[in-house]
Design an enzyme around this catalytic site. Structure first.
Site, mmCIF file in Angstrom:
data_model
loop_
_atom_site.group_PDB
_atom_site.id
_atom_site.type_symbol
_atom_site.label_atom_id
_atom_site.label_comp_id
_atom_site.label_asym_id
_atom_site.label_seq_id
_atom_site.Cartn_x
_atom_site.Cartn_y
_atom_site.Cartn_z
ATOM 1 N N CYS A 122 0.844 -1.057 0.061
ATOM 2 C CA CYS A 122 -0.012 -0.008 0.216
ATOM 3 C C CYS A 122 0.864 1.300 -0.239
ATOM 4 O O CYS A 122 2.005 1.116 0.002
ATOM 5 C CB CYS A 122 -0.827 0.157 1.243
ATOM 6 S SG CYS A 122 -1.870 -1.767 1.526
ATOM 7 N N ARG A 178 -4.987 1.290 -0.886
ATOM 8 C CA ARG A 178 -4.755 -0.210 -0.313
ATOM 9 C C ARG A 178 -4.596 -1.158 -1.822
ATOM 10 O O ARG A 178 -5.074 -0.770 -2.734
ATOM 11 C CB ARG A 178 -5.783 -0.850 0.100
ATOM 12 C CG ARG A 178 -5.849 -2.224 0.691
ATOM 13 C CD ARG A 178 -6.880 -2.893 1.259
ATOM 14 N NE ARG A 178 -6.881 -4.262 1.593
ATOM 15 C CZ ARG A 178 -7.780 -4.986 1.737
ATOM 16 N NH1 ARG A 178 -8.977 -4.641 1.778
ATOM 17 N NH2 ARG A 178 -7.683 -6.240 2.125
ATOM 18 N N LEU A 179 -3.352 -1.830 -1.970
ATOM 19 C CA LEU A 179 -3.551 -2.760 -2.954
ATOM 20 C C LEU A 179 -3.643 -4.227 -2.385
ATOM 21 O O LEU A 179 -2.902 -4.527 -1.529
ATOM 22 C CB LEU A 179 -2.040 -2.862 -3.716
ATOM 23 C CG LEU A 179 -1.657 -3.874 -4.596
ATOM 24 C CD1 LEU A 179 -2.274 -3.592 -5.918
ATOM 25 C CD2 LEU A 179 0.077 -3.867 -4.952
ATOM 26 N N ILE A 228 -3.779 -7.744 -1.563
ATOM 27 C CA ILE A 228 -2.950 -9.073 -1.739
ATOM 28 C C ILE A 228 -3.372 -9.974 -0.695
ATOM 29 O O ILE A 228 -3.511 -11.234 -1.259
ATOM 30 C CB ILE A 228 -1.628 -8.707 -1.320
ATOM 31 C CG1 ILE A 228 -0.856 -7.656 -2.249
ATOM 32 C CG2 ILE A 228 -0.763 -9.976 -1.656
ATOM 33 C CD1 ILE A 228 -0.871 -7.581 -3.658
ATOM 34 N N GLY A 260 2.791 -2.938 3.268
ATOM 35 C CA GLY A 260 3.871 -4.382 3.447
ATOM 36 C C GLY A 260 2.976 -5.495 3.739
ATOM 37 O O GLY A 260 1.794 -5.699 3.602
ATOM 38 N N ASP A 320 -3.441 -9.437 7.414
ATOM 39 C CA ASP A 320 -2.111 -9.328 8.211
ATOM 40 C C ASP A 320 -2.387 -8.086 9.288
ATOM 41 O O ASP A 320 -1.456 -7.929 10.213
ATOM 42 C CB ASP A 320 -0.895 -9.565 7.729
ATOM 43 C CG ASP A 320 -0.735 -8.677 6.514
ATOM 44 O OD1 ASP A 320 -1.615 -7.980 6.033
ATOM 45 O OD2 ASP A 320 0.453 -8.490 6.023
#
Length: 633
Positions: free
Chosen positions: A2, A52-53, A55, A77, A101
């Protein structure tokens, strides 16, 4: 993966609109979701923004900022072992509402405070606001894989994953730091904690920045330092046990980096580092790993054929793209946007191109940066030890003194050789110092400090960097390991990791660095030089492991750096760009350069003189950056 941004404004003038602008300036880092929240404290306004990406946990339950009890978090991360930490927290009574996470990190912080970092295997930059303690804390991972910048001036603290986020705040002043410019011209990047702007810093790897809202003070604290690993006693394990344990750690580190809810691939250049990643991962799965390579039409720079042979042997799903100067030309003008402070590593172009290529197929890609640092692959380590050990110290000092009174220009034959004046100056400095770590510093420079003052408008006294460590290295366990530690804290973090992070994020894919798993780094720090370089073979341990998976004849060939053939392109296809941006008129606009000297260097280069093209590339990159970020206001 992100982008995060925010502020702690003790003047309480910043608002959500400003936060949104700071955060959205990095939309490429996170195109899937966005969050912006401003909290009012009696002493400050606190803004937390995140792009936000997705994953892990692609649902909306991973939205940030995320909250638990008195804590709020924004996170960039991956915590690869988050499932194990989650299980531990569940046994302590915690429940979870997402598969992300971020929630594990947040509740882990609530449970253990800063001790959560000891449990994390991953890469990260995150910010936590603790309402009860009245403090905000910024964290950066051990290796510095994930970036975090901050600006502290006039009672306002700004922070962001990239400098462009800071630039959106009305209090941020774009004032060039001439000392940082000097560092850039020397190394082609700016070492931490410095940046191109005044009052602006990189949070150092393995550090946290604590902000007291009541006292209005900031304090930086170290929680991990690679030097401590290199100060441990050397291992007494046999060669076989060292190789076996290293391979076990590599399997674990590489497998962790495959944790994802989206497609994952591997950059495969054809060298030992990337081959090890592809080989070990492919050996653990029946599915075909996706591998990506770019090549060049110029055969002396091209590794694509070797990479393809390795991919065929391993059985990966291989993708290849042969690029030329037109592809580089198209990327060139995007570089200042991607790398928003001057950054002139000569592999930015191919790294950006291979990232674009991979983004068509995957959302996560594994790179192999760190292999040369932790396994001792660069020849500059051998050179640093050889140059400072070739003569007794009195002779070295005498040679250096003699060189100080003899100009390299008057030495027949040699004065016609490639980049001779710079190499002459470096050897003079190396013999004057006599210390391998200082030899590494001078070898790493494209321009020495004296040469920088020749090409800039006004001389400056430079900043000290991790290249200038001295007493901090005294208790190191091995002369070679001392050099690896210095390179880890300089070239690796501020050149290689910056290059891959920005290139991958520019096309909204996540870059992961499996060779920088801290468990692998800490173990190899205790391995002596006699195993890292054996029988004249650099990276002996890594090569021994790779040969178990890939036949030696496929791997053993002269090492080619993963760089673009700029030297050829600048004299032909990219010549016009060089002449335009390094013209006297363009150079004079900043007032930072000694224009006649730079023009003389350019003319000498274009007429076929044996000049290092990297010197001109550094200046060209700065000019491109200056045009985008200073002139374009």
């Amino acid at each position: 993966m992100c982008g995060i941004a925010g502020f702690i404004d003790f003047t309480q003038k910043s608002d959500t609109g400003i936060l949104r602008s700071m955060t959205d300036a990095m939309a490429h880092r996170g195109p899937n979701d966005a969050g912006y929240e401003v909290y009012e404290h009696p002493h400050a306004s606190i803004g937390l923004g995140q792009r936000r990406l997705s994953i892990l946990d692609l649902s909306s339950s991973g939205h940030q900022p995320m909250h638990f009890e008195q804590y709020s978090i924004i996170f960039n991360g991956e915590i690869y072992n988050f499932k194990e930490i989650r299980t531990e927290l569940e046994k302590l009574g915690h429940s979870f509402h997402s598969g992300a996470d971020t929630e594990v990190l947040l509740k882990g912080y609530a449970q253990w405070q800063g001790k959560i970092l000891d449990k994390c295997i991953g890469m990260f930059a995150f910010v936590i606001y603790d309402r009860h303690a009245g403090e905000v804390v910024l964290f950066r991972d051990r290796a510095g894989v994930k970036p975090l910048y901050y600006y502290w001036h006039n009672r306002t603290l700004l922070f962001a994953s990239e400098l462009k986020g800071l630039c959106e705040h009305p209090s941020f002043k774009k004032e060039i730091d001439e000392k940082s410019l000097s560092l850039f011209l020397q190394y082609s990047y700016i070492p931490a904690p410095y940046t191109i702007y005044r009052n602006t810093h990189k949070l150092k790897p393995g550090h946290l920045l604590k902000v007291s809202l009541e006292k209005e003070v900031i304090s930086e604290h170290e929680y991990w330092n690679v030097l401590n690993a290199y100060k441990q006693p050397l291992t007494h394990l046999s060669e076989g046990d060292v190789i076996r344990h290293t391979e076990e750690l590599m399997h674990s580190a590489y497998s962790y980096r495959m944790v994802s809810d989206v497609p994952v691939g591997v950059f495969l250049s054809g060298g030992y580092d990337s081959a090890s990643v592809a080989a070990l991962l492919q050996s653990n799965t029946s599915s075909r790993i996706k591998t990506f390579t770019i090549g060049y039409k110029e055969p002396q720079w091209d590794e694509s054929r070797e990479a393809k042979k390795i991919a065929m042997h391993l059985g990966t799903e291989h993708h290849e793209w042969i690029v030329g100067p037109k592809d580089a030309q198209e990327v060139l003008h995007h570089l200042p946007e991607i790398y928003d402070e001057p950054f002139a590593d000569n592999s930015t172009v191919p790294t950006t191109l291979v990232s674009r290529f991979a983004s068509r197929e995957v959302k996560v890609v594994l790179s192999a940066d760190g292999g040369d640092e932790v396994f001792a692959g660069y020849n500059k380590f051998n050179q640093s030890l050889r140059y400072t050990g070739s003569f007794p110290r009195p002779i070295q000092r005498t040679l250096s003194a003699a060189m100080s009174v003899v100009s390299p220009e008057v030495i027949p034959y040699f004065n016609k050789q490639y980049n001779f004046a710079s190499r002459y100056e470096k050897m003079k400095l190396i013999w004057a110092s006599g210390k391998p770590q200082h030899a590494l510093k001078y070898i790493s420079q494209y321009l020495t400090e004296n040469e920088v003052n020749y090409y800039t408008a006004s001389p400056v006294d430079g900043y000290k960097t991790n290249f200038d460590m001295n007493g901090e290295l005294d208790r190191m366990n091995d002369p070679l390991n001392r050099l690896l530690a210095v390179d880890y804290k300089t070239f690796l973090v501020d050149n290689n990791l910056v290059k891959v992070d920005r290139a991958t994020m520019s096309v909204s894919i996540e870059g992961r660095e499996p060779m920088l798993d801290h468990r692998l780094v800490e173990f190899l720090a205790q391995v002596p030089a006699s195993l890292k370089t054996k029988d004249g073979i650099n990276k002996y341990i890594l090569k021994t492991i790779v040969h178990k998976y890939i036949p030696r004849p496929l791997m053993e060939r002269p090492k080619r750096p993963f760089i673009a053939p700029l030297q050829e392109w600048f004299r032909d296809d990219l010549k016009e760009q060089m002449q335009y941006y390094l013209s006297g008129e363009r150079l004079a606009k900043s007032g930072l350069f000694n224009v006649p000297h730079v023009e003389q260097l350019l003319n000498h280069y274009l007429s076929g003189g044996k000049v290092s093209h990297q010197k001109l590339w550094n200046m060209l990159v700065f000019q491109l950056w200056y045009s985008r970020w200073i002139e374009k206001l």
